[in-house]
Design a protein around this motif. Structure first.
Motif, PDB file in Angstrom:
ATOM      1  N   PHE A  15       0.852  -1.195   0.000  1.00 61.09           N
ATOM      2  CA  PHE A  15       0.000   0.000   0.000  1.00 61.09           C
ATOM      3  C   PHE A  15       0.887   1.244   0.000  1.00 61.09           C
ATOM      4  N   GLU A  71      -7.250  -3.265  -1.484  1.00 63.34           N
ATOM      5  CA  GLU A  71      -8.006  -2.561  -0.438  1.00 63.34           C
ATOM      6  C   GLU A  71      -9.495  -2.881  -0.571  1.00 63.34           C
ATOM      7  N   LYS A  91     -11.906  -5.028   1.961  1.00 60.07           N
ATOM      8  CA  LYS A  91     -13.149  -4.461   2.513  1.00 60.07           C
ATOM      9  C   LYS A  91     -14.279  -5.495   2.424  1.00 60.07           C
ATOM     10  N   TRP A 142      -3.228   1.908   7.688  1.00 65.64           N
ATOM     11  CA  TRP A 142      -4.059   1.456   6.573  1.00 65.64           C
ATOM     12  C   TRP A 142      -5.308   0.726   7.039  1.00 65.64           C
ATOM     13  N   ILE A 179     -10.220  -0.117   5.914  1.00 68.98           N
ATOM     14  CA  ILE A 179     -10.575  -1.468   5.443  1.00 68.98           C
ATOM     15  C   ILE A 179     -11.846  -1.952   6.158  1.00 68.98           C
TER      16      ILE A 179
END
Ligand SMILES: Cc1cc2nc3c(=O)[nH]c(=O)nc-3n(C[C@H](O)[C@H](O)[C@H](O)COP(=O)(O)OP(=O)(O)OC[C@H]3O[C@@H](n4cnc5c(N)ncnc54)[C@H](O)[C@@H]3O)c2cc1C
Length: 849
Positions: free
Chosen positions: A457, A473, A477, A538, A542
């Motif tokens: 990322f 990503e 999710k 990050w 998510i």
């Protein structure tokens, strides 16, 4: 499928036949308990089996070396069966004989004597499970080569490391037993059991690289099989990357098995317990991390395959490499080997390549014990070289902290809370069972999916495609949604309101509705969860738990009408769009929001917006569709009634993103912090939130729980800093000691822990007060948490960076980014001074009462 050890015998091959009569005479004289009245004596050769093929599954690789039960290319092994007459009838005694192979052999690769010595010492003095040895015969005149005889173990050998045919939980048990057995072997004090002189402990990797390079050169080139020049590139890389810890005979050196893998273990016939570690011919003293890396190679064999795609149900229950490694580290008391893992894996592959090249050379000369199968080992050696070189090029080969396997929690505070909750069921901050389950699931998700992706990322966010979204990503999710780790931030009361407004007509099914509205957690409960997300910059998005979306969704949940919720809240809850909150302006001191100048002027059925905002986080994200803009609808109303909030389509004409702003050089791509101008932006009147003049009221609601989330995440960021700091300190040596052994480090580390725990309690207390007393009454404690959390995180992360030396300041670890984020929160979450002002005001009020 497991094979019984007894299944693996066959007829003695012609090349390996010997004088069985001479053997029997020797055995009678030297093996204790051998039947005196012998009825029958048979010798069977343990069959050499086809090793598991190199398949697309990363869980199998061809065995490069022999085991007692025969899939290798080295020491021939025989099963001796003596049927005799005892007092209670017929007796069957079984023994195993190992000998050197006939013919010319590689230097020190068939050390029967060494195997015997090690087995004898371990069997007599340690709890490492090994077969009992009876006698060593160094005299080649008996059966043509030296040999030794040991106990025959009745048990199971798992030939295929993907463990087909086993239930998931038993697969896990097999791997756990494997890791523990290796740890037991590595804990042996060789000096106290007479093995102290088995080999030199220091410079093991250096010597091994040189040795196997030499061996490779001896097996290839000129009239021998073709030499692969990439092997020399690999050797060159290894020589340049020998871990510092290899240079001394310190912790981490000791007994090395040399060929430790699942199919060199005999398991109990019915239990998942190792009853014997076999095939010790490569054992020596040296750097034990080589054993560990070697034992994980089947995880590496196809490095392009992700955990999900490696076989579905067939591999269910098989731990990830990091989980297996964590089990080992815990059992052996070893630090997490993140720093040098690349070296150890590359070295293991290099060594196998050299061994395979040796076997292939022997095959071309007609004396490889693996028969025709050995003809493929030349190609396989080249494949190992390629994989090693490919592995070296990977940016990220191991999570930077050990995973919490099998639901184990990572820090002692939580372990303590968990044991309290199970033993007493009470206490001030005891997470509920529901929270514990969610937290375990989240911890696993972080380890499996988030930490391994961080560096990728980050690389995208530094590239010229920085303002795009990594496809992983979006995939993660969806996975988080499926796992029930979605929108966990939504407080119960907001979820109840949304359920009433949105039920059925907007969200198609009740189940989907429920999934989007979180898990019904209180703020306190979410505190335990949010903290874990804070360990990675990050992670929050998510799980659809990232700022500023959570604050904006909270605004829509609390203050949005049905139409506004349908249009904006639902796609936000789904994670299909993102949003920004535009309050701060460059021209005025925005910590005092009464100063803002942006105008929202009504013209018929529209509002017209004019002004400049900056630091609108998330507005650079290509998925950003909504901006909640705070401006003034009436410049003449009372001070706190002038402001309103309005929903603005980010793509409306007149909305112009001017530039991304940088925080200490981090632009936080792909979400970013934007400067935006609003130039006669026309917005339908229905987009006003709650009504004109209600902006301040909404801001108070938005900034309550939403801003406490920052504090929770900061506790997580500090926890990550602690973990990285400790790992680094345990593994890095300065001036003859590890950093962890330096006195100054110890007191600094302890102070960090004290501060972290104090802040965690304060944050949980604030969340609890928010639940019990509401935003207004909890504001003093919330303000304290807001001051304490970023300042504590900064101190811990600063210390972690210091321990990492220059690396800590680079972007090679997550520390500098976490630090930059924590620093910005001393301002972005409202300047410290404003919160301190609130605390002091309340303090004085109390004194006046
Ligand atoms: C990374 C980041 C992300 C952000 N994201 C957003 C966002 O999404 N949306 C948004 O609208 N804004 C955002 N902001 C802006 C942030 O909310 C403001 O910077 C903050 O409210 C302070 O406003 P200001 O910068 O105008 O500082 P000013 O109001 O000018 O304050 C400057 C300094 O004055 C001092 N000060 C202020 N008040 C007092 C007091 N009462 N007593 C003593 N001293 C005082 C403090 O030292 C303060 O730092 C973000 C900022 C950052 C750094």
């Amino acid at each position: 499928m497991a094979r019984q050890t007894s299944d693996l015998q066959g007829r003695v091959q012609a090349a390996h036949q010997f004088d069985e009569g001479a053997l029997l005479r020797y055995v009678r004289a030297n093996v204790e308990g051998f039947p005196s009245k012998l009825l029958k004596f048979t010798v069977a050769q343990v069959r050499e089996r086809q090793p598991p093929l190199m398949r697309s599954s990363c869980l199998s690789f061809p065995a490069p070396h022999p085991t007692l039960f025969g899939h290798g290319q080295s020491n021939p092994t025989f099963l001796l069966e003596a049927v005799g007459e005892g007092r209670s009838g017929t007796l069957v005694n079984r023994y195993v004989l190992r000998k050197k192979p006939p013919g010319e052999i590689l230097q020190s690769a068939h050390a029967i004597e060494r195997e015997f010595q090690v087995l004898k010492a371990l069997g007599a003095h340690t709890d490492v499970p090994v077969p009992k040895v009876f006698c060593l015969c160094p005299d080649p005149s008996i059966i043509g080569t030296p040999f030794y005889i040991m106990e025959y173990l009745e048990g199971r050998i798992f030939l295929d490391s993907s463990l087909p045919g086993l239930a998931p939980e038993t697969r896990r048990a097999v791997y756990e037993a494997t890791a523990k057995t290796l740890a037991a072997l590595h804990r042996v004090n060789v000096d106290s059991i007479g093995l102290g002189k088995l080999g030199r402990r220091e410079n093991y990797c250096k010597r091994q690289v040189e040795r196997w390079e030499r061996q490779y050169l001896l097996s290839t080139g000129e009239e021998k099989p073709v030499r692969n020049p990439r092997m020399q590139d690999l050797a060159g890389w290894l020589k340049q990357h020998i871990p510092l810890e290899d240079y001394s005979a310190s912790a981490g050196t000791g007994l090395v098995h040399g060929d430790f893998r699942i199919d060199n273990l005999v398991f109990h016939p019915t239990e998942y317990e190792v009853i014997g570690v076999i095939d010790w011919e490569l054992s020596t003293l040296g750097n034990q991390m080589c054993d560990v890396a070697y034992s994980t190679l089947h995880f590496i064999m196809d490095i392009t395959l992700s955990a999900e795609s490696r076989g579905g149900l067939q591999t269910e229950g098989i731990p990830l490499q990091a989980e297996y490694l964590a089990d080992y580290c815990k059992a052996a008391g070893r630090p997490w080997p993140m720093e040098n893992w690349k070296f150890y894996i590359a070295f293991s592959l290099f060594r196998i390549a050299a061994i395979y090249a040796g076997v292939y050379h022997r095959w071309t000369m007609g004396n490889a014990s693996g028969g025709e199968r050995a003809q493929h080992t030349g190609k396989q050696a080249n494949r190992f070289i390629d994989i090693a070189l490919e592995f070296i090029r990977l940016a990220h080969v191991l999570p930077d902290q050990p995973p919490s396997v099998s639901g184990r929690l990572q820090n002692h505070f939580h372990e303590e809370s968990r044991s309290q909750s199970s033993s007493k069921g009470s206490g001030n901050f005891v997470p509920t069972q529901k929270v514990l389950e969610l937290r375990d699931k989240l911890l696993l998700f972080m380890e499996k999916h988030i930490y391994p992706m961080e560096s990728e990322f980050y690389q995208l966010a530094q590239s010229n495609r920085r303002w795009t979204i990594h496809p992983e990503e979006e995939r993660l999710k969806e996975l988080a949604k499926k796992e029930g780790l979605w929108n966990l931030w939504i407080p119960l009361d907001s979820a109840v309101r949304a359920r009433k407004l949105l039920l059925d007509n907007t969200l198609k099914t009740a189940a989907r509705n429920e999934r989007l509205l979180g898990a019904g957690l209180s703020n306190l409960e979410y505190g335990y969860i949010c903290e874990i997300m804070g360990r990675s910059v990050w992670a929050p998005q998510i799980f659809n738990c990232g700022p500023p979306d959570t604050g904006n969704m909270e605004v829509l949940l609390r203050y949005g009408n049905k139409e506004q919720q349908k249009e904006w809240l639902v796609p936000l809850l789904e994670g299909n769009i993102r949003s920004g909150f535009a309050m701060t302006e460059p021209r005025v001191a925005s910590s005092d929001a009464t100063n803002i100048e942006c105008s929202i002027r009504r013209e018929g059925n529209f509002y017209v917006i004019n002004g400049t905002k900056w630091w609108t986080s998330g507005a650079m994200d290509p998925r950003c569709r909504l901006l909640i803009v705070m401006g003034k609808t009436d410049f003449n109303a009372p001070r706190h009634k002038q402001q309103s909030m309005i929903l603005v389509d980010a793509e409306a004409p007149g909305v112009l993103i001017r530039r991304p702003l940088l925080v200490f050089g981090f632009d936080d791509a792909p979400h970013g912090h934007a400067e935006i101008s609003f130039d006669n932006v026309r917005v339908p009147v229905e987009n006003i939130l709650l009504g004109e003049g209600r902006g301040f009221e909404i801001a108070q609601g938005r900034l309550g729980p939403g801003r406490l989330h920052h504090c929770m995440r900061l506790v997580g960021a500090a926890e990550r800093g602690m973990q990285l700091m400790v790992q680094r300190a345990l593994g890095r040596r300065v001036f003859g000691k590890t950093i962890a052994e330096q006195g100054s480090f110890l007191s600094d580390l302890a102070k960090c822990r004290v501060e972290l725990e104090a802040t965690r309690l304060l944050v949980l207390e604030a969340a609890d007060q928010l639940d019990r007393l509401g935003n207004k009454k909890a504001r003093g404690t919330i303000a304290m948490a807001k001051v304490s959390a970023p300042n504590m995180a900064l101190r811990v992360l600063d210390m972690a960076m210091q321990v990492h030396g220059a690396a800590g300041l680079s972007s090679d670890t997550v520390l500098s980014h976490l630090w930059a984020t924590a620093r910005s929160l001393r301002i972005a979450d409202g300047p410290d001074e404003v919160h301190l002002g609130t605390i002091a005001k309340l303090e004085l009020q109390r004194a006046k009462l």
